[in-house]
Design an enzyme around this catalytic site. Sequence first.
Site, PDB file in Angstrom:
ATOM      1  N   HIS A   1       4.441   1.729  -7.979  1.00 12.99           N
ATOM      2  CA  HIS A   1       3.463   0.631  -7.920  1.00 12.99           C
ATOM      3  C   HIS A   1       2.558   0.654  -9.165  1.00 12.99           C
ATOM      4  O   HIS A   1       2.264  -0.391  -9.741  1.00 12.99           O
ATOM      5  CB  HIS A   1       2.564   0.779  -6.683  1.00 12.99           C
ATOM      6  CG  HIS A   1       3.293   0.708  -5.369  1.00 12.99           C
ATOM      7  ND1 HIS A   1       3.418   1.791  -4.536  1.00 12.99           N
ATOM      8  CD2 HIS A   1       3.910  -0.318  -4.745  1.00 12.99           C
ATOM      9  CE1 HIS A   1       4.074   1.444  -3.446  1.00 12.99           C
ATOM     10  NE2 HIS A   1       4.392   0.166  -3.541  1.00 12.99           N
TER      11      HIS A   1
ATOM     12  N   GLU B   1      12.369  -3.780  -9.612  1.00 17.87           N
ATOM     13  CA  GLU B   1      13.836  -3.871  -9.484  1.00 17.87           C
ATOM     14  C   GLU B   1      14.337  -2.962  -8.376  1.00 17.87           C
ATOM     15  O   GLU B   1      15.478  -3.082  -7.946  1.00 17.87           O
ATOM     16  CB  GLU B   1      14.493  -3.477 -10.810  1.00 17.87           C
ATOM     17  CG  GLU B   1      14.351  -4.538 -11.880  1.00 17.87           C
ATOM     18  CD  GLU B   1      15.058  -4.178 -13.168  1.00 17.87           C
ATOM     19  OE1 GLU B   1      15.346  -2.976 -13.375  1.00 17.87           O
ATOM     20  OE2 GLU B   1      15.312  -5.100 -13.958  1.00 17.87           O
TER      21      GLU B   1
ATOM     22  N   GLN C   1       7.685  -9.258   7.921  1.00 16.36           N
ATOM     23  CA  GLN C   1       8.914  -8.858   7.238  1.00 16.36           C
ATOM     24  C   GLN C   1       9.562  -7.621   7.857  1.00 16.36           C
ATOM     25  O   GLN C   1      10.561  -7.131   7.362  1.00 16.36           O
ATOM     26  CB  GLN C   1       8.677  -8.657   5.741  1.00 16.36           C
ATOM     27  CG  GLN C   1       7.882  -7.416   5.375  1.00 16.36           C
ATOM     28  CD  GLN C   1       7.563  -7.402   3.894  1.00 16.36           C
ATOM     29  OE1 GLN C   1       6.780  -8.216   3.405  1.00 16.36           O
ATOM     30  NE2 GLN C   1       8.171  -6.484   3.154  1.00 16.36           N
TER      31      GLN C   1
ATOM     32  N   GLY D   1       0.810  -1.217   0.000  1.00 17.80           N
ATOM     33  CA  GLY D   1       0.000   0.000   0.000  1.00 17.80           C
ATOM     34  C   GLY D   1       0.838   1.260   0.000  1.00 17.80           C
ATOM     35  O   GLY D   1       2.024   1.227  -0.344  1.00 17.80           O
TER      36      GLY D   1
HETATM   37  P1  AMP Z   1       6.121  -2.320  -1.437  1.00 17.09           P
HETATM   38  O1  AMP Z   1       4.736  -1.777  -1.377  1.00 17.09           O
HETATM   39  O2  AMP Z   1       7.169  -1.357  -1.014  1.00 17.09           O
HETATM   40  O3  AMP Z   1       6.234  -3.685  -0.801  1.00 17.09           O
HETATM   41  O4  AMP Z   1       6.412  -2.562  -2.979  1.00 17.09           O
HETATM   42  C1  AMP Z   1       5.549  -3.312  -3.781  1.00 17.09           C
HETATM   43  C2  AMP Z   1       6.216  -3.524  -5.108  1.00 17.09           C
HETATM   44  O5  AMP Z   1       6.496  -2.258  -5.713  1.00 17.09           O
HETATM   45  C3  AMP Z   1       7.567  -4.259  -4.992  1.00 17.09           C
HETATM   46  O6  AMP Z   1       7.675  -5.184  -6.057  1.00 17.09           O
HETATM   47  C4  AMP Z   1       8.559  -3.129  -5.126  1.00 17.09           C
HETATM   48  O7  AMP Z   1       9.814  -3.551  -5.620  1.00 17.09           O
HETATM   49  C5  AMP Z   1       7.846  -2.217  -6.118  1.00 17.09           C
HETATM   50  N1  AMP Z   1       8.357  -0.849  -6.062  1.00 17.09           N
HETATM   51  C6  AMP Z   1       8.604  -0.111  -4.949  1.00 17.09           C
HETATM   52  N2  AMP Z   1       9.128   1.089  -5.311  1.00 17.09           N
HETATM   53  C7  AMP Z   1       9.202   1.099  -6.664  1.00 17.09           C
HETATM   54  C8  AMP Z   1       9.655   2.062  -7.634  1.00 17.09           C
HETATM   55  N3  AMP Z   1      10.146   3.244  -7.275  1.00 17.09           N
HETATM   56  N4  AMP Z   1       9.595   1.728  -8.949  1.00 17.09           N
HETATM   57  C9  AMP Z   1       9.091   0.512  -9.329  1.00 17.09           C
HETATM   58  N5  AMP Z   1       8.654  -0.416  -8.466  1.00 17.09           N
HETATM   59  C10 AMP Z   1       8.703  -0.140  -7.150  1.00 17.09           C
END
Ligand code: AMP
Length: 279
Positions: free
Chosen positions: A36, A147, A60, A30
């Site tokens: 995202h 990534e 985590q 979220g």
């Molecule tokens: P999170 O909500 O932080 O667990 O991230 C969910 C997904 O979004 C994960 O696969 C992250 O690697 C990806 N994500 C987070 N920040 C970025 C970004 N700046 N650019 C692309 N994908 C992202």
Amino acid sequence: MIIASSKHELKQRINDIKNTGTIAFVPTMGALHLGHLSLIEKASKYADNVIVSIFVNPKQFNDYKDYALYPKTLDADLEKIAKTKARLVYTPQEEDLYPQGFSTQISVKGLTDILCGKSRPGHFDGVALVVTKLFMQVMPDYAIFGEKDFQQLQVIKKLVHDLDINVNIIPGETIREQDGLALSSRNVRLNEKQRSIASSIFKLMTNIKDQYNKGDHDIHNLSSMGKDFLINQGFDSVDYIEILSESNLSTPTDKDDNLRIFVAATLGSCRLIDNLSLT
Ligand code: AMP
């Protein structure tokens, strides 16, 4: 757009969705930003249906304060997803993933002993567990991971390979602010001064990339100069700056041509991570 807020609601919907075609899945915690949303857009190119999950996974977080401070913006998130091509949003409660008496652990060894695994013990076990559970519940054909969290992406690729989980893992490129700072849900915790310092991580990575490509392959020196640079720019501490082989996150040999720089550094209560391919 369908909202399923329990595993029972998800179960009622998932077979109907599967009957209409393939599923690409985007798991998130979220506090959604354009990073995202880029993954959701990418997912829509791979499959007939896109499912997004929102769950702040307590398992985590190795630091309770970080969990407590994690931004929660469900209404705004749902509004953002409603403007995408996503078919369903899964917002499980904790007991949907970890019912009372839950006692199973999943550890991907090796890849998780380094970088963030060293400084955040248990973090990748928590990631591996929640991703496995979500995969079992959503049963996607594809799953998109950013990534931005490159080590996490590699851990998940290894997990699905080792456990014969039938999901294709697709990487999504890192989306950045204009000054290069990678978008992250935690960035809202940076004050104005910290926000301007934060972009030095990207400056450093592009500098190291230039130097490396001009022939300076002294990885240890590049890394220690990088640490000094970030501290001089105003970072409180630097957890690591490492140049590793992209495929298995090991120390590069002369034969490795796909190298990547990895950085983790702290500004106030915010630990920032980023990475960049050197090729
Ligand atoms: P999170 O909500 O932080 O667990 O991230 C969910 C997904 O979004 C994960 O696969 C992250 O690697 C990806 N994500 C987070 N920040 C970025 C970004 N700046 N650019 C692309 N994908 C992202």
